[in-house]
Design a protein around this motif. Structure first.
Motif, PDB file in Angstrom:
ATOM      1  N   UNK A 109       0.849  -1.200   0.000  1.00 46.70           N
ATOM      2  CA  UNK A 109       0.000   0.000   0.000  1.00 46.70           C
ATOM      3  C   UNK A 109       0.875   1.237   0.000  1.00 46.70           C
ATOM      4  N   UNK A 110       0.979   1.879  -1.135  1.00 46.75           N
ATOM      5  CA  UNK A 110       1.826   3.050  -1.265  1.00 46.75           C
ATOM      6  C   UNK A 110       1.293   4.237  -0.502  1.00 46.75           C
ATOM      7  N   UNK A 151       0.363  -7.182  -5.380  1.00 46.36           N
ATOM      8  CA  UNK A 151      -0.198  -5.956  -5.927  1.00 46.36           C
ATOM      9  C   UNK A 151       0.486  -4.724  -5.320  1.00 46.36           C
ATOM     10  N   UNK A 152       0.845  -3.811  -6.170  1.00 46.54           N
ATOM     11  CA  UNK A 152       1.318  -2.498  -5.746  1.00 46.54           C
ATOM     12  C   UNK A 152       0.132  -1.547  -5.857  1.00 46.54           C
ATOM     13  N   UNK A 153      -0.388  -1.126  -4.719  1.00 47.38           N
ATOM     14  CA  UNK A 153      -1.578  -0.285  -4.678  1.00 47.38           C
ATOM     15  C   UNK A 153      -1.172   1.178  -4.854  1.00 47.38           C
ATOM     16  N   UNK A 154      -1.557   1.756  -5.993  1.00 43.21           N
ATOM     17  CA  UNK A 154      -1.192   3.143  -6.299  1.00 43.21           C
ATOM     18  C   UNK A 154      -2.401   4.067  -6.234  1.00 43.21           C
ATOM     19  N   UNK A 155      -3.425   3.650  -5.498  1.00 47.78           N
ATOM     20  CA  UNK A 155      -4.677   4.409  -5.469  1.00 47.78           C
ATOM     21  C   UNK A 155      -4.579   5.730  -4.725  1.00 47.78           C
ATOM     22  N   UNK A 156      -3.508   5.929  -3.951  1.00 52.00           N
ATOM     23  CA  UNK A 156      -3.394   7.176  -3.177  1.00 52.00           C
ATOM     24  C   UNK A 156      -3.188   8.393  -4.074  1.00 52.00           C
ATOM     25  N   UNK A 284       5.789 -18.087  -5.091  1.00 54.20           N
ATOM     26  CA  UNK A 284       4.724 -17.153  -5.481  1.00 54.20           C
ATOM     27  C   UNK A 284       4.088 -17.667  -6.764  1.00 54.20           C
ATOM     28  N   UNK A 285       2.791 -17.897  -6.706  1.00 56.73           N
ATOM     29  CA  UNK A 285       2.107 -18.428  -7.877  1.00 56.73           C
ATOM     30  C   UNK A 285       1.801 -17.372  -8.919  1.00 56.73           C
ATOM     31  N   UNK A 286       1.533 -16.156  -8.472  1.00 61.02           N
ATOM     32  CA  UNK A 286       1.167 -15.094  -9.404  1.00 61.02           C
ATOM     33  C   UNK A 286       2.362 -14.217  -9.766  1.00 61.02           C
ATOM     34  N   UNK A 287       2.090 -12.964 -10.066  1.00 59.61           N
ATOM     35  CA  UNK A 287       3.142 -12.054 -10.500  1.00 59.61           C
ATOM     36  C   UNK A 287       2.935 -10.684  -9.866  1.00 59.61           C
ATOM     37  N   UNK A 288       3.933  -9.835 -10.010  1.00 56.40           N
ATOM     38  CA  UNK A 288       3.818  -8.466  -9.535  1.00 56.40           C
ATOM     39  C   UNK A 288       3.032  -7.628 -10.517  1.00 56.40           C
ATOM     40  N   UNK A 289       2.128  -6.803 -10.012  1.00 52.36           N
ATOM     41  CA  UNK A 289       1.362  -5.903 -10.866  1.00 52.36           C
ATOM     42  C   UNK A 289       0.833  -4.740 -10.043  1.00 52.36           C
ATOM     43  N   UNK A 290       0.363  -3.708 -10.711  1.00 55.57           N
ATOM     44  CA  UNK A 290      -0.168  -2.536 -10.017  1.00 55.57           C
ATOM     45  C   UNK A 290      -1.694  -2.564 -10.022  1.00 55.57           C
ATOM     46  N   UNK A 291      -2.278  -1.849  -9.069  1.00 52.11           N
ATOM     47  CA  UNK A 291      -3.730  -1.714  -9.016  1.00 52.11           C
ATOM     48  C   UNK A 291      -4.096  -0.332  -8.517  1.00 52.11           C
ATOM     49  N   UNK A 292      -5.195   0.198  -9.028  1.00 52.35           N
ATOM     50  CA  UNK A 292      -5.729   1.476  -8.547  1.00 52.35           C
ATOM     51  C   UNK A 292      -6.967   1.260  -7.675  1.00 52.35           C
ATOM     52  N   UNK A 293      -7.297  -0.005  -7.420  1.00 51.40           N
ATOM     53  CA  UNK A 293      -8.463  -0.350  -6.610  1.00 51.40           C
ATOM     54  C   UNK A 293      -8.010  -0.842  -5.243  1.00 51.40           C
ATOM     55  N   UNK A 294      -8.313  -0.089  -4.219  1.00 55.28           N
ATOM     56  CA  UNK A 294      -7.923  -0.488  -2.871  1.00 55.28           C
ATOM     57  C   UNK A 294      -8.885  -1.518  -2.302  1.00 55.28           C
TER      58      UNK A 294
END
Length: 488
Positions: A109-110, A151-156, A284-294
């Protein structure tokens, strides 16, 4: 009687000196380097009880370049206090099962900490150290496998990641790196070139540090035997993984490096955590990605909170090293502090509120587009800068503000007053913030007169036709006169 005469003579000389300083400044401005240019300046005692020492176009709007950081850092110190720390939090979407399997995702959570993964500020840690701490926190939570994504949360933040008025030529380079709620490694990476000892020959890329997944670099850079400095520019855009490099670098036998902007620092942070988990033996089964949905963080386990260095140490880098990324991050933090999204526009609204509330500027004295001064279209008057400097002398945080400004022998602010060193001219009594963008040279700060009384000043040159250093000498000459000013 003789004592009375001597006192009268002293008063007369002091008054004459004061009367002569305005003509002296105007005489300095006759230098050919200012032909066709626009110059404004103001100097005044910070106690506000005496007349201005000189004023030339003091209420004319001019491009401030990096002296704008004086407003941004003042607002940040007054809003947050010098000991404030920004936070980045790591969450799991659920608790792991009895086998340690997290049947869900991890969330970074950024919180807009510009220093995350950087050692630029005292007390900071490298991005590898930060990622390793996150991985250790996951391990301590009993998680042995993550089935989902990171997930990298960039919603801020919202809106453009670079202020719209910043020159397109700059945005691929580290000094204009895009903002993100998850800043990482100062949002930059290094590009290393293969050794090229021959003049005018192509300089090919060797590697990057860190390695950026899927990044494709094309070099049009050549070696220049006459040039001893980095004159290469990376061209790219936020989120763009195809970048081109143009310009020249010095000829060399060992290789040379430049710094460019990370296309997506938040994604890189998630990828760094992914790699750190694997190194720690956590699959880790998935991957790194960004999201704008908190997600609803109130229902999720908090695994780790990472704290930034203290604001007073960040401000030191903003002003003394004139670091644009941190300045624009502080602007967005002003918006987050009020519960708004961390956009450039929201940050500027809060900065303007700070300026108006403290009567630092009139309604038409400032036209602002960022918090760093990188945009050429920023405008403010010399009086706004002097008012801000004067205001901060009354602040309980003044010493942190004052110490964040460079002395003339500080290499951090580009040695703007380098001739003070030949010979040494009371460098301990001068604190400056310089500014440079195309056609603009500015400097503002404090000097102490010969009686130790503080003076705030701003000297601003716009529309310069060349990089002739005669302009810097003009500014130095004026500051030296202020150091000799008699006071009362």
């Amino acid at each position: 009687m003789k004592q009375l005469f001597a006192l009268a003579a002293l008063c007369f000389c002091s008054a004459a000196y004061a009367q002569n300083l305005q003509p002296y400044v105007e005489e300095q401005l006759q230098n050919p380097v200012l032909n066709g240019a626009l110059w404004g300046g103001l100097a005044a005692y910070t106690d506000g009880t005496r007349q201005e020492i000189f004023a030339v176009n003091a209420d004319t709007r001019l491009t401030p370049a990096s002296t704008l950081k004086l407003l941004t850092t003042a607002a940040a110190l007054e809003t947050f206090g010098p000991d404030h720390q920004f936070q980045t939090r790591l969450y799991a979407s659920s608790t792991p099962d009895e086998k340690g399997i997290l049947k869900g995702d991890l969330y970074l959570r950024g919180g807009g900490d510009p220093t995350l993964g950087s050692t630029r500020v005292t007390g900071g840690e490298t991005w590898r150290q930060v990622a390793a701490k996150w991985a250790e926190a996951v391990k301590k939570a009993g998680i042995t496998r993550v089935e989902g994504n990171i997930y990298a949360d960039v919603s801020a933040f919202e809106g453009p990641s670079i202020a719209p008025k910043v020159n397109w030529e700059n945005i691929g380079n580290y000094y204009a790196a895009p903002a993100s709620p998850l800043y990482f490694n100062d949002n930059l990476f290094k590009i290393y070139f293969k050794p090229q000892p021959f003049d005018a020959k192509p300089a090919q890329v060797s590697h990057t540090d860190p390695k950026i997944p899927e990044l494709r670099l094309t070099s049009f850079v050549t070696a220049d035997a006459k040039n001893k400095r980095d004159n290469a520019y990376a061209y790219g855009a936020p989120g763009q993984y195809e970048m081109e490099i143009y310009g020249t670098i010095p000829t060399n036998f060992t290789g040379f490096s430049i710094q460019a902007a990370l296309p997506d620092s938040a994604l890189f942070a998630a990828q760094a955590l992914h790699n750190a988990l694997r190194e720690a033996g956590i699959a880790v089964g998935g991957r790194g990605q960004t999201t704008t949905q908190s997600p609803d963080y109130a229902t999720m386990p908090l695994l780790h909170t990472y704290y930034s260095p203290k604001l007073k140490d960040i401000v030191l880098i903003v002003n003394k090293r004139s670091f644009n990324l941190y300045a624009d991050a502080l602007l967005r933090q002003l918006a987050l502090h009020t519960g708004k999204k961390g956009s450039v526009q929201n940050g500027l609204q809060e900065l303007q509120k700070f300026v108006r509330k403290n009567k630092l500027a009139g309604p038409d004295d400032t036209v602002l587009y960022d918090g760093s001064g990188l945009a050429r279209d920023n405008l403010l008057t010399p009086r706004v800068l002097v008012n801000t400097l004067t205001f901060m002398t009354k602040s309980p945080y003044f010493q942190y503000y004052y110490n964040s400004l460079a002395t003339p022998n500080d290499r951090g602010d580009l040695l703007l007053l380098r001739y003070f060193l030949k010979p040494r001219h009371q460098v301990q009594d001068v604190r400056v913030k310089g500014g440079t963008v195309d056609g603009v040279k500015t400097v503002a700060g404090y000097v102490k007169d010969r009686n130790g009384h503080p003076i705030a000043f701003a000297l601003m040159a716009n529309n310069l036709a060349s990089k002739n250093e005669a302009l810097l000498r003009i500014h130095e000459n004026i500051i030296k006169k202020l150091l000799q000013y008699p006071g009362n």
